[in-house]
Scaffold this motif. Sequence first.
Motif, short mmCIF file in Angstrom:
data_model
loop_
_atom_site.label_atom_id
_atom_site.label_comp_id
_atom_site.label_asym_id
_atom_site.label_seq_id
_atom_site.Cartn_x
_atom_site.Cartn_y
_atom_site.Cartn_z
N TYR A 386 -16.43 6.72 1.03
CA TYR A 386 -15.68 5.65 1.68
C TYR A 386 -14.25 6.13 1.95
CZ TYR A 386 -19.36 2.28 0.64
OH TYR A 386 -20.55 1.61 0.56
N GLN A 387 -13.78 5.90 3.17
CA GLN A 387 -12.41 6.22 3.55
C GLN A 387 -11.61 4.91 3.61
OE1 GLN A 387 -11.47 9.31 3.86
NE2 GLN A 387 -13.47 10.36 4.04
N LEU A 388 -10.36 4.97 3.13
CA LEU A 388 -9.50 3.80 3.13
C LEU A 388 -8.20 4.12 3.87
CD1 LEU A 388 -8.60 0.97 2.24
CD2 LEU A 388 -7.83 1.98 0.08
N ASN A 389 -7.89 3.33 4.90
CA ASN A 389 -6.62 3.42 5.60
C ASN A 389 -5.75 2.23 5.21
OD1 ASN A 389 -7.09 5.80 7.26
ND2 ASN A 389 -8.60 4.56 8.34
N ILE A 390 -4.50 2.53 4.80
CA ILE A 390 -3.59 1.50 4.29
C ILE A 390 -2.32 1.52 5.13
CG2 ILE A 390 -2.44 0.63 2.23
CD1 ILE A 390 -4.22 2.57 0.61
N LYS A 391 -1.80 0.33 5.43
CA LYS A 391 -0.50 0.25 6.09
C LYS A 391 0.24 -0.99 5.61
CE LYS A 391 -2.14 -2.07 10.31
NZ LYS A 391 -2.21 -2.00 11.79
N ASP A 392 1.56 -0.96 5.78
CA ASP A 392 2.36 -2.12 5.37
C ASP A 392 3.14 -2.66 6.56
OD1 ASP A 392 4.47 -0.43 5.78
OD2 ASP A 392 5.12 -0.34 3.70
N ASP A 393 3.99 -3.65 6.28
CA ASP A 393 4.74 -4.30 7.36
C ASP A 393 5.76 -3.38 8.02
OD1 ASP A 393 3.33 -6.56 6.82
OD2 ASP A 393 4.88 -7.48 5.57
N PHE A 394 6.10 -2.27 7.36
CA PHE A 394 7.11 -1.36 7.90
C PHE A 394 6.52 -0.22 8.70
CE2 PHE A 394 8.90 -3.24 4.06
CZ PHE A 394 10.11 -3.73 4.53
N GLY A 395 5.18 -0.20 8.83
CA GLY A 395 4.55 0.91 9.52
C GLY A 395 4.24 2.07 8.61
N CYS A 396 4.48 1.92 7.31
CA CYS A 396 4.15 2.96 6.34
C CYS A 396 2.63 3.01 6.19
CB CYS A 396 4.80 2.64 5.00
SG CYS A 396 4.45 3.82 3.70
N THR A 397 2.05 4.20 6.13
CA THR A 397 0.60 4.36 6.02
C THR A 397 0.24 5.31 4.89
OG1 THR A 397 0.53 6.18 7.62
CG2 THR A 397 0.29 3.94 8.49
N ALA A 398 -0.98 5.18 4.41
CA ALA A 398 -1.51 6.08 3.39
C ALA A 398 -3.03 6.09 3.51
CB ALA A 398 -1.08 5.65 2.00
N LYS A 399 -3.65 7.16 3.00
CA LYS A 399 -5.10 7.29 3.03
C LYS A 399 -5.62 7.61 1.64
CE LYS A 399 -5.48 8.83 7.85
NZ LYS A 399 -6.01 9.88 8.76
N GLU A 400 -6.77 7.03 1.33
CA GLU A 400 -7.48 7.35 0.10
C GLU A 400 -8.97 7.48 0.43
OE1 GLU A 400 -6.52 5.29 -3.50
OE2 GLU A 400 -4.66 4.44 -2.65
N SER A 401 -9.69 8.22 -0.41
CA SER A 401 -11.13 8.38 -0.19
C SER A 401 -11.85 8.43 -1.53
CB SER A 401 -11.44 9.64 0.63
OG SER A 401 -10.90 10.79 0.02
N PHE A 402 -13.06 7.91 -1.52
CA PHE A 402 -13.86 7.79 -2.73
C PHE A 402 -15.28 8.27 -2.42
CE2 PHE A 402 -10.51 4.73 -2.77
CZ PHE A 402 -10.07 4.66 -4.08
N LYS A 403 -15.72 9.30 -3.15
CA LYS A 403 -17.06 9.83 -2.95
C LYS A 403 -17.91 9.48 -4.16
CE LYS A 403 -19.71 14.05 -1.98
NZ LYS A 403 -19.64 15.51 -1.70
N PHE A 404 -19.11 8.97 -3.90
CA PHE A 404 -20.01 8.57 -4.98
C PHE A 404 -21.33 9.31 -4.83
CE2 PHE A 404 -17.05 5.12 -4.31
CZ PHE A 404 -16.65 4.82 -5.61
N THR A 405 -21.73 9.99 -5.89
CA THR A 405 -23.03 10.63 -5.95
C THR A 405 -23.87 9.89 -6.97
OG1 THR A 405 -22.31 12.20 -7.67
CG2 THR A 405 -22.05 12.87 -5.36
N ILE A 406 -25.19 9.95 -6.79
CA ILE A 406 -26.10 9.28 -7.72
C ILE A 406 -26.47 10.24 -8.83
CG2 ILE A 406 -28.27 8.02 -7.92
CD1 ILE A 406 -26.30 6.72 -6.04
#
Length: 501
Positions: A386-406
């Motif tokens: 899963y990829q996560l895109n984050i932003k705030d009211d000031f236009g600041c952005t960040a990315k996080e990712s989570f990989k899951f294996t069984i």
Amino acid sequence: MKISININARKKAKILYLVGIFFINISHAQLIVASKTLVCPNEATQLKINDKALNPFDFCVTKLNERFGLHYFKTCRQVTVEDAIIMAKMMNGHLATASDEQKNSFLFNLLPNDIHWIGFIQNPKAKNFNDPPNPASGWEWMSKASFARAFWVDGEPNNDELNNPGMHAIQGCRRDPLWCDESGDKKYVGLIESKTNIIPPIISPKIRWETGETTQEITVRPGQSKYYKVSIDYGVYTITDSILIETPYAKTKFSKPGGCNPYKWKPELETNAPLTDLNILWTFGDSSMVNVKNPDFTVYNEGFMTGTVKVLSNACGSDLLNKSERFELFPMKDQEMIITEVQLNQEINMTPKNEGPFTYNWSPQTNLSEANIFSPTFTATKEITYQLNIKDDFGCTAKESFKFTIDPDLLIFVPNIFTPNDDNLNNTFSFITVEGFYGEIKKLEIFNNLGEIIHSNETKELSWDGKIKEKNAPNGQYLYVITYQIGDKTYKKNGKVMISR
């Protein structure tokens, strides 16, 4: 129904104040009138049964029809919405509910030549109330029926509560079944719905308050917010009503500051007291704001910072709230991928590092509880990232990712004993890959207790018949190793199995 008026700021404030008081009287208790509905703890306030609920000359309704166990009445004359609601309560009912198209047409045909009040009201305390700017927000049925559809005339409702209050619905305003919004002081016929078919005689009604008193008027001194209940016995049946007398309160929700410098903090204050009666002090680090419910702080320092709020009631001379919380301010930033091995069908909650008043967008949306919240959940059915895109009211952005294996071992079921005695029951040693296994089995190997390989199979049907070089292997324990591959990674599952003939 739209009326254009010109109004200055002071009059607007006065109208809003009157709207607030009017709503309290109408929505909470039509049969009870209070000298004050907001008092300091233990302050006296007078509660009185509305004269109109006891006076036979003010009460007049006539029967119209019945439908599905409900009886329908109309007021004998045009009345204000408050008087219509009082008479509906005296009938042990409420203003009529038009919750679907058939019911709406039925009500109109009861009074096709009259404009009439129905039981659809605008509630300023509803979660979706936002008027102004939206006059269509916050509407609900007095009967508490679920709301599915409104039957407004085109352009209605259009009375915003700042300029032209209209918090009640009338049907027939255009001589058809559709509705308009209207202020409560206009006079129309009231359309009443009740489960009773009896029109009560208003002869010496008997009053009983929950306090035990039986007079029309009582004095109460609530120590905290409290509902006061009264019953009125008309002889043929008894009706009840209650009114909420509130004492001032204040509570707050401290959101977590966020951003990537500058940082933003937007706490929220909830109170039932008018702001003019409160002294409110907010602080965040070296910054402060006074007498606002929802401050908006912007700071440029990183590290630890304390947010506080203090609320004082001027009328009561007491503190309503004194709260503080320490926060750590750090910039939003990209995070390295987090790889986690989980169990098949396990419910997983994902929690990002970047937390705050941000906008979150998760992808893909496969199996996600929600794609636009801080911490969604999903059920693990296969390997996924899963990829996560984050932003705030000031236009600041960040990315996080989570990989899951069984966890691959959990997807292969292996017995611990088999009985190769030619009885067609459990004669061979084999294993089962459970649903959801997405790897590829490569090899099955069997070893004796000396570590010597006695069987190896790389065909599609991986099993062992319990023989060593065509002869029965002795009873006892053996070691198995199952080799399989998931992606470009090789796994080995090993364990022990017993032969028992």
